[in-house]
Scaffold this motif. Structure first.
Motif, PDB file in Angstrom:
ATOM      1  N   HIS A  84      -3.173  -4.240   2.495  1.00 47.25           N
ATOM      2  CA  HIS A  84      -4.612  -3.930   2.422  1.00 47.25           C
ATOM      3  C   HIS A  84      -5.090  -3.081   3.590  1.00 47.25           C
ATOM      4  CE1 HIS A  84      -8.407  -4.253   0.470  1.00 47.25           C
ATOM      5  NE2 HIS A  84      -8.978  -5.060   1.342  1.00 47.25           N
ATOM      6  N   HIS A  95      -1.988  -9.816  -0.641  1.00 45.29           N
ATOM      7  CA  HIS A  95      -2.518  -8.502  -0.265  1.00 45.29           C
ATOM      8  C   HIS A  95      -3.544  -8.529   0.870  1.00 45.29           C
ATOM      9  CE1 HIS A  95      -3.321  -4.297  -0.632  1.00 45.29           C
ATOM     10  NE2 HIS A  95      -4.589  -4.506  -0.914  1.00 45.29           N
ATOM     11  N   ASP A 116      -1.339  -3.281  -3.790  1.00 46.12           N
ATOM     12  CA  ASP A 116      -1.749  -1.872  -3.799  1.00 46.12           C
ATOM     13  C   ASP A 116      -0.478  -1.036  -3.975  1.00 46.12           C
ATOM     14  OD1 ASP A 116      -4.338  -2.637  -3.520  1.00 46.12           O
ATOM     15  OD2 ASP A 116      -4.707  -1.582  -1.640  1.00 46.12           O
ATOM     16  N   ASP A 173       0.821  -1.205   0.000  1.00 44.30           N
ATOM     17  CA  ASP A 173       0.000   0.000   0.000  1.00 44.30           C
ATOM     18  C   ASP A 173       0.858   1.259   0.000  1.00 44.30           C
ATOM     19  OD1 ASP A 173      -2.816  -1.394   0.717  1.00 44.30           O
ATOM     20  OD2 ASP A 173      -1.210  -2.308   1.877  1.00 44.30           O
ATOM     21  N   ASN A 186      -5.950  -5.113  -4.685  1.00 42.10           N
ATOM     22  CA  ASN A 186      -7.195  -4.744  -5.364  1.00 42.10           C
ATOM     23  C   ASN A 186      -7.023  -3.500  -6.219  1.00 42.10           C
ATOM     24  OD1 ASN A 186      -7.019  -3.779  -2.504  1.00 42.10           O
ATOM     25  ND2 ASN A 186      -8.763  -2.507  -3.103  1.00 42.10           N
ATOM     26  N   HIS A 187      -6.135  -2.575  -5.817  1.00 41.39           N
ATOM     27  CA  HIS A 187      -5.920  -1.372  -6.618  1.00 41.39           C
ATOM     28  C   HIS A 187      -5.070  -1.643  -7.855  1.00 41.39           C
ATOM     29  CE1 HIS A 187      -7.685   1.789  -4.013  1.00 41.39           C
ATOM     30  NE2 HIS A 187      -7.418   0.912  -3.048  1.00 41.39           N
TER      31      HIS A 187
HETATM   32 FE   LIG Z   1      -6.083  -3.001  -0.786  1.00 42.47          FE
END
Ligand SMILES: [Fe+2]
Ligand SMILES: [Fe+2]
Length: 552
Positions: A404, A368, A227, A200, A278-279
């Motif tokens: 995450h 993640h 991320d 992240d 997810n990003h």
């Molecule tokens: Fe995430």
């Protein structure tokens, strides 16, 4: 022009990509017949034809093979964003990636064991990306260049430079960097080493500060827990636009240029091993959302064929596995089930393989979404618990690293979801009997979340139990739970450094996790101990020999 809300809600990532590309049949044909998604080697930018004509009346979104007839005067173009990775065998395989802002002729690297004795030109593969995002001012062309170098010597420092016609790294100021290959396996006299990890990250002053503190740890590799850049700050795996209107994800591909430039100071020297968050699902480039990832990064490529960021490597006495938790996420299901079970089957076979290696003491898995975290933002992913935690238990995985959740959190060692024992800061874990330690290390730089209970870290210990949290037990389903395993919590930008000490006669192998704030202050420390393994010299009658698993 994105997908209407009512459709997007019901569509998987692959269906969204299909819908988008169906609006643009000529580009779809180009992509599917084209090269970069399949990793095909292009001979160089001179094979490409004109992007300008292809985008003059461009539809709003979709992938294409960048095409251009013209290349720039190479003398006026400087490479940037160098980033390294290991191949599947870190002893002998290094992958070198970088960018140029415009097309160039004959990109290449030179590499050698001395800066004044570099090889001849080794041609680079070109993986271009072209994007026109709905609502954006114009197209964005990005030119990613890659070279896979095999046949290197273990435990050796190599010098390398990247260039192209008109730009010679051997004579350019500051253009030569270094990379060090992994040591031979199974050595009784193996040296200690350190690796680092966070997730992240994004582009920010905090991200840059973390990079600086990471570099001071002198890691032999860095794990990026997903991320990555946040070119897609929405992170739902939906179709993209520049505004996020009509239920789409916001997307700005130029953020990747800033990100890869930001990490270059570290990633040009330290292999930067990436997992997917997810990003990082970007509907623009490929049905699974990973076409952009494949263009930017070099993955080892020894995982399931359909999962580019799923792979494994062995460094010294540590086996490392990267997984893609988008495949099992209940919280953000855009890619849920995309591997059709092949990832979990591969994980099982890889864990079996690693536990058969007599010189591998520790197994570290990173991905993640958190199996175990208590933040108010994402908490725990029940899909991970259902699909993978039983395998982690069966194969006695030592350490799991997740992102995450934008914080640092450590669990007590867990088996079957239950803590084996409370392990305070500075404590010791015997993973074989105590269980697996789970870390959320999502304070890489993007932003911060918070906890339902008080922070608890070195110098500020607040043991709070039980804590009421929740797990994503089904798609869109949060199930409350009361937990006692949250041992360390820190709301701040941070990362972990992991110090590995191979076994010595009469002394077991140890793996010490240090959580460190962006200021450099230590937040947490825990030591994992393994007494098994060939490196426990003497215990298996190998004292005085130099077992070498180089052929493994
Ligand atoms: Fe995430
Ligand atoms: Fe994130």
């Amino acid at each position: 022009m994105g997908i209407p809300d009512r459709l997007a809600e019901r569509m998987s990532m692959a269906e969204q990509h299909e819908w988008l590309t169906a609006q643009r049949p000529s580009r779809r044909t180009l992509f599917r017949a084209g090269a970069f998604g399949a990793g095909t080697l292009l001979a160089g930018p001179s094979l490409l034809s004109s992007a300008a004509s292809a985008t003059a009346s461009a539809p709003p979104a979709g992938p294409t093979l960048v095409t251009t007839n013209a290349t720039a005067n190479g003398a006026s173009v400087a490479p940037f964003a160098r980033h390294l990775a290991f191949g599947a065998d870190p002893r002998r395989q290094i992958r070198i990636g970088w960018q140029v802002p415009v097309p160039v002729d004959k990109p290449f690297i030179r590499i050698g064991t001395h800066p004044s004795d570099l090889s001849g030109r080794i041609p680079a593969e070109v993986r271009p990306l072209h994007s026109v995002v709905a609502g954006a001012a114009g197209p964005v062309d990005q030119y990613y260049l890659h070279v896979a170098v095999d046949g290197l010597r273990p435990d050796t420092t190599y010098y390398y430079g990247v260039g192209h016609q008109g730009y010679e790294p051997a004579t350019a100021s500051g253009a030569i960097s270094t990379v060090h290959t992994a040591p031979r396996r199974g050595r009784w006299d193996a040296e200690p080493f350190t690796f680092t990890a966070f997730g992240d990250q994004g582009v920010s002053a905090h991200a840059l500060a973390n990079d600086g503190v990471v570099a001071r740890q002198n890691p032999v590799f860095h794990l990026l827990l997903g991320d990555i850049a946040y070119a897609d700050p929405s992170g739902q795996g939906k179709p993209v636009s520049s505004t996020g209107a009509n239920g789409t994800d916001i997307y700005d591909p130029s953020v990747w240029d800033s990100y890869l430039g930001q990490i270059e100071a570290v990633a040009s020297r330290v292999p930067w091993m990436v997992a997917t968050g997810n990003h990082d699902m970007e509907a623009l480039y490929s049905p699974d959302g990973y076409g952009g990832q494949i263009a930017r990064w070099n993955f080892p490529g020894n995982g399931p064929r359909t999962c580019p960021s799923v792979y494994s490597f062995i460094y010294g006495n540590v086996g490392v596995i990267s997984l893609d938790a988008n495949d099992v996420s209940n919280e953000i299901p855009a890619n849920r089930g995309y591997s059709n079970g092949s990832q979990t089957a591969w994980l099982k076979s890889r864990l079996e393989f690693l536990r058969r290696q007599p010189d591998v003491d520790f197994v570290v898995v990173f991905f993640h979404h958190c199996a175990y975290s208590t933040t108010n933002a994402h908490a725990s992913e029940g899909g991970v618990r259902a699909e993978w935690v039983p395998l982690f238990d069966t194969y006695r995985v030592d350490l799991v690293l997740n992102g995450h959740n934008h914080i640092y959190e450590r669990t007590d060692p867990l088996r079957g979801g239950r803590p084996g024992k409370a392990v305070p800061i500075g404590g010791t874990v015997h993973p074989d009997t105590d269980g697996t330690t789970y870390l959320a290390v999502g304070g890489g730089g993007r932003s911060l979340y918070n906890f339902p209970a008080a922070d608890s870290y070195a110098g500020n210990v607040n043991d709070v139990a039980p804590i009421t949290s929740y797990s994503w037990t089904g798609v869109g389903v949060k199930t409350p739970e009361v937990v006692a395993w949250s041992r360390v919590r820190y709301t701040g930008y941070s990362f972990v450094a992991v110090d590995v000490r191979p076994a010595r006669p009469g002394r077991p192998a140890t793996l010490t996790v240090r959580a460190i704030a962006e200021s450099g202050t230590e937040l947490d420390r825990v030591t994992l101990v393994r007494t098994a393994g060939l490196c426990t010299v003497g215990s298996r009658g190998v004292s005085g020999t130099r077992a070498d698993f180089d052929a493994a």
